[in-house]
Design a protein around this motif. Structure first.
Motif, PDB file in Angstrom:
ATOM      1  N   VAL A   1      32.055  51.230  42.532  1.00  0.00           N
ATOM      2  CA  VAL A   1      33.220  50.232  42.873  1.00  0.00           C
ATOM      3  C   VAL A   1      33.015  48.993  42.287  1.00  0.00           C
ATOM      4  O   VAL A   1      31.610  48.419  42.038  1.00  0.00           O
ATOM      5  N   THR A   2      33.966  48.273  41.760  1.00  0.00           N
ATOM      6  CA  THR A   2      34.067  47.150  41.093  1.00  0.00           C
ATOM      7  C   THR A   2      35.203  46.060  41.862  1.00  0.00           C
ATOM      8  O   THR A   2      36.201  46.558  42.473  1.00  0.00           O
TER       9      THR A   2
ATOM     10  N   LEU B   1      41.369  38.657  35.473  1.00  0.00           N
ATOM     11  CA  LEU B   1      40.569  38.966  36.613  1.00  0.00           C
ATOM     12  C   LEU B   1      38.831  38.637  36.195  1.00  0.00           C
ATOM     13  O   LEU B   1      38.649  38.800  35.115  1.00  0.00           O
ATOM     14  N   ARG B   2      38.180  37.949  36.890  1.00  0.00           N
ATOM     15  CA  ARG B   2      36.938  37.783  36.882  1.00  0.00           C
ATOM     16  C   ARG B   2      36.004  38.715  38.047  1.00  0.00           C
ATOM     17  O   ARG B   2      36.255  38.758  38.964  1.00  0.00           O
ATOM     18  N   ARG B   3      35.221  39.692  37.138  1.00  0.00           N
ATOM     19  CA  ARG B   3      34.341  40.469  37.906  1.00  0.00           C
ATOM     20  C   ARG B   3      33.202  39.775  38.774  1.00  0.00           C
ATOM     21  O   ARG B   3      32.413  39.229  38.010  1.00  0.00           O
ATOM     22  N   VAL B   4      33.349  39.879  39.993  1.00  0.00           N
ATOM     23  CA  VAL B   4      32.312  39.452  40.931  1.00  0.00           C
ATOM     24  C   VAL B   4      31.565  40.156  41.727  1.00  0.00           C
ATOM     25  O   VAL B   4      30.512  39.768  42.414  1.00  0.00           O
ATOM     26  N   GLY B   5      31.714  41.854  41.751  1.00  0.00           N
ATOM     27  CA  GLY B   5      31.033  42.542  42.495  1.00  0.00           C
ATOM     28  C   GLY B   5      31.036  44.004  41.703  1.00  0.00           C
ATOM     29  O   GLY B   5      32.156  44.045  40.937  1.00  0.00           O
ATOM     30  N   LYS B   6      29.981  44.450  41.813  1.00  0.00           N
ATOM     31  CA  LYS B   6      29.821  45.781  41.178  1.00  0.00           C
ATOM     32  C   LYS B   6      28.832  46.527  41.642  1.00  0.00           C
ATOM     33  O   LYS B   6      27.698  46.091  42.039  1.00  0.00           O
ATOM     34  N   ALA B   7      28.916  47.950  42.344  1.00  0.00           N
ATOM     35  CA  ALA B   7      27.930  48.796  42.579  1.00  0.00           C
ATOM     36  C   ALA B   7      28.203  50.190  42.234  1.00  0.00           C
ATOM     37  O   ALA B   7      29.133  50.647  42.182  1.00  0.00           O
ATOM     38  N   PRO B   8      27.324  50.997  41.791  1.00  0.00           N
ATOM     39  CA  PRO B   8      25.763  50.382  41.590  1.00  0.00           C
ATOM     40  C   PRO B   8      25.759  49.364  40.328  1.00  0.00           C
ATOM     41  O   PRO B   8      26.624  49.663  39.157  1.00  0.00           O
ATOM     42  N   SER B   9      25.029  48.373  40.257  1.00  0.00           N
ATOM     43  CA  SER B   9      24.852  47.345  39.103  1.00  0.00           C
ATOM     44  C   SER B   9      24.374  47.985  37.954  1.00  0.00           C
ATOM     45  O   SER B   9      24.693  47.741  36.880  1.00  0.00           O
ATOM     46  N   THR B  10      23.333  48.962  38.262  1.00  0.00           N
ATOM     47  CA  THR B  10      22.440  49.767  37.181  1.00  0.00           C
ATOM     48  C   THR B  10      22.161  50.888  37.511  1.00  0.00           C
ATOM     49  O   THR B  10      22.564  51.352  38.650  1.00  0.00           O
ATOM     50  N   GLY B  11      21.604  51.688  36.646  1.00  0.00           N
ATOM     51  CA  GLY B  11      20.964  53.013  37.199  1.00  0.00           C
ATOM     52  C   GLY B  11      22.318  54.068  37.047  1.00  0.00           C
ATOM     53  O   GLY B  11      22.004  55.062  37.547  1.00  0.00           O
ATOM     54  N   SER B  12      23.398  53.889  36.733  1.00  0.00           N
ATOM     55  CA  SER B  12      24.591  54.762  36.772  1.00  0.00           C
ATOM     56  C   SER B  12      25.373  54.679  35.328  1.00  0.00           C
ATOM     57  O   SER B  12      25.715  53.545  34.770  1.00  0.00           O
ATOM     58  N   GLN B  13      25.638  55.841  34.980  1.00  0.00           N
ATOM     59  CA  GLN B  13      26.297  56.053  33.707  1.00  0.00           C
ATOM     60  C   GLN B  13      27.871  55.413  33.746  1.00  0.00           C
ATOM     61  O   GLN B  13      28.405  54.779  32.752  1.00  0.00           O
ATOM     62  N   VAL B  14      28.374  55.664  34.845  1.00  0.00           N
ATOM     63  CA  VAL B  14      29.612  54.951  35.113  1.00  0.00           C
ATOM     64  C   VAL B  14      29.371  53.421  35.322  1.00  0.00           C
ATOM     65  O   VAL B  14      30.366  52.607  34.522  1.00  0.00           O
TER      66      VAL B  14
ATOM     67  N   THR C   1      27.511  51.335  33.279  1.00  0.00           N
ATOM     68  CA  THR C   1      27.451  51.118  31.915  1.00  0.00           C
ATOM     69  C   THR C   1      28.817  51.039  31.427  1.00  0.00           C
ATOM     70  O   THR C   1      28.992  50.050  30.209  1.00  0.00           O
ATOM     71  N   VAL C   2      29.633  51.667  31.657  1.00  0.00           N
ATOM     72  CA  VAL C   2      30.958  51.660  31.165  1.00  0.00           C
ATOM     73  C   VAL C   2      31.891  50.545  31.538  1.00  0.00           C
ATOM     74  O   VAL C   2      32.653  50.053  30.899  1.00  0.00           O
ATOM     75  N   LEU C   3      31.765  50.224  32.967  1.00  0.00           N
ATOM     76  CA  LEU C   3      32.462  49.333  33.511  1.00  0.00           C
ATOM     77  C   LEU C   3      32.046  47.853  33.166  1.00  0.00           C
ATOM     78  O   LEU C   3      30.575  47.775  32.872  1.00  0.00           O
ATOM     79  N   ALA C   4      32.823  47.081  32.970  1.00  0.00           N
ATOM     80  CA  ALA C   4      32.400  45.799  32.508  1.00  0.00           C
ATOM     81  C   ALA C   4      31.330  44.848  33.464  1.00  0.00           C
ATOM     82  O   ALA C   4      31.553  45.150  34.805  1.00  0.00           O
ATOM     83  N   PRO C   5      30.586  44.217  33.089  1.00  0.00           N
ATOM     84  CA  PRO C   5      29.319  43.635  33.866  1.00  0.00           C
ATOM     85  C   PRO C   5      29.945  42.391  34.873  1.00  0.00           C
ATOM     86  O   PRO C   5      31.109  41.702  34.488  1.00  0.00           O
ATOM     87  N   LEU C   6      29.068  42.169  35.556  1.00  0.00           N
ATOM     88  CA  LEU C   6      29.565  40.622  36.432  1.00  0.00           C
ATOM     89  C   LEU C   6      29.757  39.668  35.646  1.00  0.00           C
ATOM     90  O   LEU C   6      29.007  39.472  34.635  1.00  0.00           O
ATOM     91  N   GLY C   7      30.660  38.755  36.020  1.00  0.00           N
ATOM     92  CA  GLY C   7      30.801  37.644  35.478  1.00  0.00           C
ATOM     93  C   GLY C   7      31.920  37.751  34.146  1.00  0.00           C
ATOM     94  O   GLY C   7      32.337  36.771  33.575  1.00  0.00           O
TER      95      GLY C   7
END
Length: 689
Positions: free
Chosen positions: A303-304, A327-340, A342-348
């Motif tokens: 989820v983002t 849009l600014r990314r302010v939430g992401k799960a799982p934040s690490t440890g998932s291949q998906v 790593t593809v999705l843009a990081p927080l901030g």
């Protein structure tokens, strides 16, 4: 008497006797044309108890009941010799001396070696025969008319027989089943699992109930279905396995209803959990992360949460979305440890989407944007970075939902729910759940936005009303601090001031309006302005407090405030102290001794109906007066007296300057973020100026 070889018996006659004979012990007897017994098989011995040497050569009618009408037996035999065969009921006599009712079938068979006619007689216990015929009829009726799918398989798990119901379930005729295994005729069901269960039944003899068959058959090739199967081992008279009986019931509708009910319970539990875990603070980023965390893994695998960049920056959200979205990314799960992940843009990270992109469409339409079957060709033309969809596909994403964050008619952003597990696309109910979670989070995000706005307004108002530049009279050295609370709710009404008076004196004042937010800051500003005006009238301290209380009572919504006023004459060290429910001031003499000033506490301003008193005090040269609000000494789980003792202990420590003493007090007494705002005012009195 010569016994006729058994090979001379025509097996076709046995088949004509009826299929039920195969399940019934049947005696086979052969007679010559004159009715004398020439063949007596073991089944006949078992049935009537006579060994072959006692009956061979005797007339078959001799075996009838002594009191029976033997003419019936003779006529049956004569009919058999001259005709095509007869069936009838006779009463035989058992070797143990009791009657036995038999059902017989007799037919002439030409003798191959000696000419003449041999009569082949089949005999069976009539009671057993009736029972077998009855059960066979029941079985045949059940097999042909039952709505339950029924099959008989051999020990190699090959079909021997299937009923019409199973033909309809599988969409294949019986001919397509016979001699073949399940894995051969239905490759699109979990046939290997089913055959494993069948083998266990054949090996152990323990039946299996409610073994699930899932998948698709030629009867309905476009939809997955679910069947409940049961398997029972078939055995011979010695208990050896000879095959397997299987029954199947289509439970697709019941299974779907059960799954929907279970999903409904899970969804309700998730919504209840969301009401507790989303919005625990008025922090925008934390609220967004709470939404992402609660949806994984119960609803989605990743989820983002993204909000409009203007929202994070604290700017105006504008009239709407024109030409795309930032849009600014302010939430992401799982934040690490998932291949998906790593593809999705990081927080901030700030993402920019054109008007045709799914994000922009979800925000503009204010409706969830659902991709049930994720395909690169479907999404790539609308994406700003076409490589991202391809990478998501590589990581197994097959379905996703973008739900707008909508609160009070304002679009704040979007939450995206990705699915990688092989559980099918998001259902209509799951999309509704995603919308519900996004809506709850949106209200919390909007609350955070409004509170941040109010906090900023209150902070600006409060800071603007604090003294911007303090110019004490000669003989008084001043240091001061204001520390806002860490929580956006805690911007309040703490303030301080130094007001020059006639004759070189000064009024040191500090106060705390009870409450927080813009209202408390506004009342604080009103009181601080009133104090400056009233103090210049050279009123007695207690008179000043009466006027301030009257000012509070004039408010539309009365409020309370604590207040401390010290009028000091640096030339003489004389002080007049008046206290209205405020923490006591502290004094530090030139030799470093620190203590709290014992003056009547009074009651807060706004309570009314009380008298304020003033205490006179003489300070030696070089003494310090320390005024502070309760945020400095109050802490959760700590006794107030212990905190006051700690305050005097810190004051007694040598410091190079008043500024350093302010820093030391805040460092030791408030080592972490403050729960309440803090005002601190320190004055050094140097007699003679």
């Amino acid at each position: 008497m010569e016994q006729v070889p058994f090979e001379e018996v025509t097996t076709g006659a046995a088949r004509d006797a009826g299929g039920w004979l195969g399940a019934l012990p049947v005696a086979v007897v052969a007679t010559s044309s004159d009715g004398r017994i020439v063949r007596w098989d073991p089944a006949a011995e078992d049935l009537l108890g006579y060994p072959p040497h006692e009956v061979l050569g005797r007339h078959i009618a001799d075996l009838l009941h002594p009191d029976a009408d033997r003419s019936l037996g003779r006529s049956l035999w004569e009919s058999a010799v001259t005709g095509r065969g007869v069936m009838g009921m006779v009463t035989a006599w058992h070797s143990e001396g009791h009657p036995l009712e038999l059902e017989i079938w007799a037919a002439p068979v030409p003798a191959r070696h000696r000419g003449g006619t041999t009569v082949l007689v089949f005999a069976a216990d009539s009671h057993a025969a009736r029972r077998i015929r009855g059960s066979s009829a029941v079985w045949d009726g059940l097999f042909s008319r039952s709505p339950v799918g029924i099959a008989v398989l051999d020990t190699k798990l090959r079909f021997l027989r299937v009923n019409p119901a199973l033909e309809a379930m599988n969409g294949l005729p019986q001919a397509a089943h016979i001699g073949r295994r399940l894995v051969e005729i239905l490759p699109d069901v979990n046939a290997a699992d089913m055959e494993g269960a069948m083998r266990r039944v054949l090996e152990s003899g323990e039946p299996v109930l409610d073994s699930r068959r899932t998948g698709r058959t030629p009867a309905d090739p476009d939809h997955d279905r679910v069947w409940s199967g049961s398997y029972v081992r078939l055995e011979d008279a010695d208990g050896r396995p000879i095959g397997l009986a299987a029954s199947l019931i289509d439970i697709t509708v019941q299974q779907q209803a059960q799954l929907e009910a279970e999903a409904g319970r899970r969804h309700l539990a998730l919504i209840n959990e969301a009401s507790v875990k989303i919005g625990t603070t008025l922090d925008l980023e934390r609220t967004a992360q709470e939404l992402a965390d609660i949806a994984v893994p119960d609803l989605a695998d990743a989820v983002t949460v993204d909000v409009l960049d203007a929202l994070v920056a604290g700017g105006d959200l504008g009239p709407g979305l024109v030409g795309g979205a930032e849009l600014r990314r302010v939430g992401k799960a799982p934040s690490t440890g998932s291949q998906v992940a790593t593809v999705l843009a990081p927080l901030g990270h700030t993402l920019t989407f054109p008007a045709a992109a799914p994000y922009a469409r979800a925000l503009a339409d204010r409706q969830p944007y659902v991709v049930a079957d994720f395909d690169e060709q479907t999404i790539a033309p609308a994406a700003r970075h076409p490589a991202v969809p391809a990478r998501l596909l590589e990581q197994g994403v097959h379905s996703f939902v973008m739900a707008p964050l909508l609160a009070r008619g304002v679009v704040l952003g979007a939450a995206t729910f990705y699915r990688t597990r092989p559980v099918g696309p998001f259902t209509e109910n799951e999309v509704a759940l995603a919308r519900e979670l996004a809506a709850r989070a949106a209200v919390c995000v909007d609350n955070a936005r409004l509170y941040h706005r109010e906090h900023d307004t209150a902070a600006v108002l409060q800071r603007s009303m604090l003294p911007q530049h303090i110019a004490p009279p000669p003989g008084i050295e001043i240091a001061h601090r204001y520390l806002p609370a860490s929580d956006v709710n805690e911007v309040g009404g703490d303030w301080y001031d130094v007001v020059p008076l006639k004759g070189g004196r000064a009024a040191l004042v500090i106060g705390d309006v009870m409450g927080h937010g813009t209202a408390a800051a506004a009342v604080m500003g009103r009181l601080s302005a009133s104090v400056r005006a009233l103090a210049r009238l050279d009123l007695a301290p207690e008179e000043l407090l009466y006027h301030l209380e009257a000012a509070l009572q004039d408010l539309a919504e009365p409020m309370l405030a604590t207040f401390l006023c010290i009028v000091v004459d640096p030339a003489t060290g004389h002080c007049r102290i008046t206290r209205a429910g405020h923490p006591p001031p502290a004094i530090v003499t030139a030799d470093g001794a620190a203590r709290l000033v014992d003056v009547p506490p009074g009651v807060p301003l706004g309570v009314g109906g009380t008298r304020f008193t003033t205490t006179d005090l003489a300070l030696p040269p070089g003494s310090l007066l320390v005024l502070y609000t309760d945020g400095l000494i109050e802490a959760r789980g700590c006794d107030i007296d212990e905190r006051l003792t700690e305050l005097t202990h810190v004051l007694a420590q040598p410091t190079p300057s008043l500024t350093a003493l302010c820093d030391s007090l805040l460092t030791h007494l408030v080592p972490t973020a403050a729960d309440d705002d803090i005002a601190l005012l320190i004055a050094r009195i140097s007699a003679g100026g």
